[in-house]
Scaffold this motif. Structure first.
Motif, PDB file in Angstrom:
ATOM      1  N   HIS A 144       1.471   0.791   9.703  1.00  0.00           N
ATOM      2  CA  HIS A 144       2.499   0.184   9.047  1.00  0.00           C
ATOM      3  C   HIS A 144       2.609   1.273   8.006  1.00  0.00           C
ATOM      4  O   HIS A 144       2.923   1.539   7.034  1.00  0.00           O
ATOM      5  CB  HIS A 144       2.833  -1.135   8.093  1.00  0.00           C
ATOM      6  CG  HIS A 144       2.480  -2.398   8.996  1.00  0.00           C
ATOM      7  ND1 HIS A 144       1.959  -2.969  10.211  1.00  0.00           N
ATOM      8  CD2 HIS A 144       3.493  -2.316   9.339  1.00  0.00           C
ATOM      9  CE1 HIS A 144       2.477  -4.232  10.910  1.00  0.00           C
ATOM     10  NE2 HIS A 144       3.434  -3.836  10.728  1.00  0.00           N
ATOM     11  N   SER A 145       1.260   1.901   8.201  1.00  0.00           N
ATOM     12  CA  SER A 145       0.844   3.125   6.805  1.00  0.00           C
ATOM     13  C   SER A 145       1.947   4.089   7.682  1.00  0.00           C
ATOM     14  O   SER A 145       1.898   4.442   8.534  1.00  0.00           O
ATOM     15  CB  SER A 145      -0.266   3.646   7.089  1.00  0.00           C
ATOM     16  OG  SER A 145      -1.239   2.743   6.522  1.00  0.00           O
ATOM     17  N   GLU A 146       3.213   4.869   6.442  1.00  0.00           N
ATOM     18  CA  GLU A 146       4.208   5.669   6.575  1.00  0.00           C
ATOM     19  C   GLU A 146       3.502   7.330   5.712  1.00  0.00           C
ATOM     20  O   GLU A 146       4.488   7.960   6.104  1.00  0.00           O
ATOM     21  CB  GLU A 146       5.369   5.644   6.157  1.00  0.00           C
ATOM     22  CG  GLU A 146       5.822   3.919   6.583  1.00  0.00           C
ATOM     23  CD  GLU A 146       6.686   3.290   6.144  1.00  0.00           C
ATOM     24  OE1 GLU A 146       7.232   3.649   4.854  1.00  0.00           O
ATOM     25  OE2 GLU A 146       7.430   2.246   6.384  1.00  0.00           O
ATOM     26  N   ILE A 155      -5.872   3.723  12.520  1.00  0.00           N
ATOM     27  CA  ILE A 155      -4.822   3.606  10.587  1.00  0.00           C
ATOM     28  C   ILE A 155      -3.923   2.872  11.360  1.00  0.00           C
ATOM     29  O   ILE A 155      -3.520   2.810  12.799  1.00  0.00           O
ATOM     30  CB  ILE A 155      -4.401   5.206  11.034  1.00  0.00           C
ATOM     31  CG1 ILE A 155      -5.171   5.632  10.663  1.00  0.00           C
ATOM     32  CG2 ILE A 155      -3.200   4.747  10.007  1.00  0.00           C
ATOM     33  CD1 ILE A 155      -4.582   7.448  10.487  1.00  0.00           C
ATOM     34  N   ASP A 156      -3.629   1.492  10.182  1.00  0.00           N
ATOM     35  CA  ASP A 156      -2.907   0.707  10.797  1.00  0.00           C
ATOM     36  C   ASP A 156      -1.363   1.358  11.015  1.00  0.00           C
ATOM     37  O   ASP A 156      -1.105   2.268   9.874  1.00  0.00           O
ATOM     38  CB  ASP A 156      -2.866  -0.047   9.080  1.00  0.00           C
ATOM     39  CG  ASP A 156      -1.586  -1.212   8.760  1.00  0.00           C
ATOM     40  OD1 ASP A 156      -1.053  -1.107   9.915  1.00  0.00           O
ATOM     41  OD2 ASP A 156      -0.948  -1.259   7.351  1.00  0.00           O
ATOM     42  N   LYS A 177      -1.016   3.993  -3.905  1.00  0.00           N
ATOM     43  CA  LYS A 177      -1.948   4.585  -3.124  1.00  0.00           C
ATOM     44  C   LYS A 177      -3.012   5.553  -4.401  1.00  0.00           C
ATOM     45  O   LYS A 177      -3.582   6.116  -3.865  1.00  0.00           O
ATOM     46  CB  LYS A 177      -1.861   4.887  -2.083  1.00  0.00           C
ATOM     47  CG  LYS A 177      -1.804   4.304  -0.499  1.00  0.00           C
ATOM     48  CD  LYS A 177      -1.115   4.887   1.320  1.00  0.00           C
ATOM     49  CE  LYS A 177      -1.304   4.181   2.015  1.00  0.00           C
ATOM     50  NZ  LYS A 177      -0.931   4.566   2.689  1.00  0.00           N
ATOM     51  N   TYR A 228     -10.632   7.000   4.038  1.00  0.00           N
ATOM     52  CA  TYR A 228      -9.864   7.280   3.634  1.00  0.00           C
ATOM     53  C   TYR A 228      -9.180   8.813   4.157  1.00  0.00           C
ATOM     54  O   TYR A 228     -10.329   9.825   3.990  1.00  0.00           O
ATOM     55  CB  TYR A 228      -8.413   7.156   2.673  1.00  0.00           C
ATOM     56  CG  TYR A 228      -8.609   6.103   2.029  1.00  0.00           C
ATOM     57  CD1 TYR A 228      -7.322   5.189   2.639  1.00  0.00           C
ATOM     58  CD2 TYR A 228      -9.279   5.874   1.388  1.00  0.00           C
ATOM     59  CE1 TYR A 228      -7.422   3.847   1.587  1.00  0.00           C
ATOM     60  CE2 TYR A 228      -9.616   4.273   0.901  1.00  0.00           C
ATOM     61  CZ  TYR A 228      -8.078   3.505   1.238  1.00  0.00           C
ATOM     62  OH  TYR A 228      -8.611   1.891   0.978  1.00  0.00           O
ATOM     63  N   ASN A 231       0.363  -1.318   0.199  1.00  0.00           N
ATOM     64  CA  ASN A 231      -0.040   0.090   0.114  1.00  0.00           C
ATOM     65  C   ASN A 231       0.829   1.032  -0.198  1.00  0.00           C
ATOM     66  O   ASN A 231       0.205   2.417  -0.831  1.00  0.00           O
ATOM     67  CB  ASN A 231      -1.099  -0.161   1.460  1.00  0.00           C
ATOM     68  CG  ASN A 231      -2.460  -0.803   0.569  1.00  0.00           C
ATOM     69  OD1 ASN A 231      -2.462  -0.658  -0.149  1.00  0.00           O
ATOM     70  ND2 ASN A 231      -3.447  -0.437   1.660  1.00  0.00           N
ATOM     71  N   ASP A 232       1.928   1.450   0.823  1.00  0.00           N
ATOM     72  CA  ASP A 232       2.836   2.893   1.384  1.00  0.00           C
ATOM     73  C   ASP A 232       3.624   2.425   0.891  1.00  0.00           C
ATOM     74  O   ASP A 232       4.823   3.372   0.841  1.00  0.00           O
ATOM     75  CB  ASP A 232       2.280   2.738   2.254  1.00  0.00           C
ATOM     76  CG  ASP A 232       2.298   2.511   3.567  1.00  0.00           C
ATOM     77  OD1 ASP A 232       2.778   0.977   3.172  1.00  0.00           O
ATOM     78  OD2 ASP A 232       2.077   2.522   4.323  1.00  0.00           O
ATOM     79  N   PHE A 276      -4.210   8.375   4.463  1.00  0.00           N
ATOM     80  CA  PHE A 276      -4.064   6.458   5.593  1.00  0.00           C
ATOM     81  C   PHE A 276      -5.579   6.274   5.514  1.00  0.00           C
ATOM     82  O   PHE A 276      -6.556   6.720   5.393  1.00  0.00           O
ATOM     83  CB  PHE A 276      -3.615   7.041   6.693  1.00  0.00           C
ATOM     84  CG  PHE A 276      -1.972   8.137   6.840  1.00  0.00           C
ATOM     85  CD1 PHE A 276      -1.787   7.030   6.893  1.00  0.00           C
ATOM     86  CD2 PHE A 276      -2.001   8.936   6.526  1.00  0.00           C
ATOM     87  CE1 PHE A 276      -0.324   7.822   7.129  1.00  0.00           C
ATOM     88  CE2 PHE A 276      -1.401   9.890   6.851  1.00  0.00           C
ATOM     89  CZ  PHE A 276       0.193   9.264   7.256  1.00  0.00           C
ATOM     90  N   TYR A 277      -5.519   4.399   5.616  1.00  0.00           N
ATOM     91  CA  TYR A 277      -7.022   4.376   5.395  1.00  0.00           C
ATOM     92  C   TYR A 277      -7.232   4.103   7.116  1.00  0.00           C
ATOM     93  O   TYR A 277      -6.495   3.702   8.122  1.00  0.00           O
ATOM     94  CB  TYR A 277      -7.016   3.064   5.148  1.00  0.00           C
ATOM     95  CG  TYR A 277      -7.882   1.839   5.085  1.00  0.00           C
ATOM     96  CD1 TYR A 277      -9.109   1.831   3.927  1.00  0.00           C
ATOM     97  CD2 TYR A 277      -7.972   1.129   6.020  1.00  0.00           C
ATOM     98  CE1 TYR A 277      -9.971   1.319   4.556  1.00  0.00           C
ATOM     99  CE2 TYR A 277      -8.594  -0.401   6.708  1.00  0.00           C
ATOM    100  CZ  TYR A 277     -10.072   0.496   5.704  1.00  0.00           C
ATOM    101  OH  TYR A 277     -11.359  -0.569   5.847  1.00  0.00           O
TER     102      TYR A 277
END
Length: 150
Positions: A109-111, A106-107, A43, A72, A32-33, A115-116
């Protein structure tokens, strides 16, 4: 005539296709990111507008508890902070709370944006009306409302 020679070309093409897929997968294309070779971000395919995008529930949907809210955030006042995007809470038509406020998680691991986020809203008090709103509040104080029915 040997019929296996015709199948050899198909087998080679299949093996090459699988090798290309594995190479792209290992390079991080499907994450994803992650940026793909510093030029392509998966994304970016979402083409989300700046701000908030609520995927579920749709406006005027019938609330079935627990109500799952997801979507998001993409800057413009909707910023991630401490693993969250803000809070969500359901109110009936009289403005009385039906659920407790729940964090939009928010996950970890999202950087990078977008953001989901996701939250599950559990019924706390029965609604007094047939319709209401899901109110989302950002970490910066912005407010967004999604109308729902009960």
């Amino acid at each position: 005539m040997n019929r296996e020679q015709g199948n050899a070309g198909i087998n080679i093409a299949l093996v090459v296709g699988i090798l290309i897929f594995l190479a792209v997968f290992l390079a991080g294309f499907f994450k994803n990111d992650r940026v793909f070779w510093d030029t392509f971000n998966v994304k970016s395919l979402l083409r989300l507008p700046c701000g908030l995008t609520v995927s579920n529930p749709k406006p005027d949907a019938k609330a079935v508890f627990p109500v799952v809210v997801d979507g998001y955030i993409n800057a413009c006042g909707w910023n991630a902070a401490n693993g969250g995007a803000g809070t969500a809470q359901i109110f009936d038509g009289q403005g009385l709370p039906v659920t407790l406020p729940v964090g939009l998680s928010i996950d970890s691991h999202s950087e990078s944006a977008p953001f989901y986020f996701k939250a599950s809203l559990v019924l706390h008090t029965p609604p007094h009306t047939d319709a209401g709103n899901i109110v989302l509040v950002s970490t910066t104080g912005l407010v967004y409302s999604v109308p729902i029915s009960f």
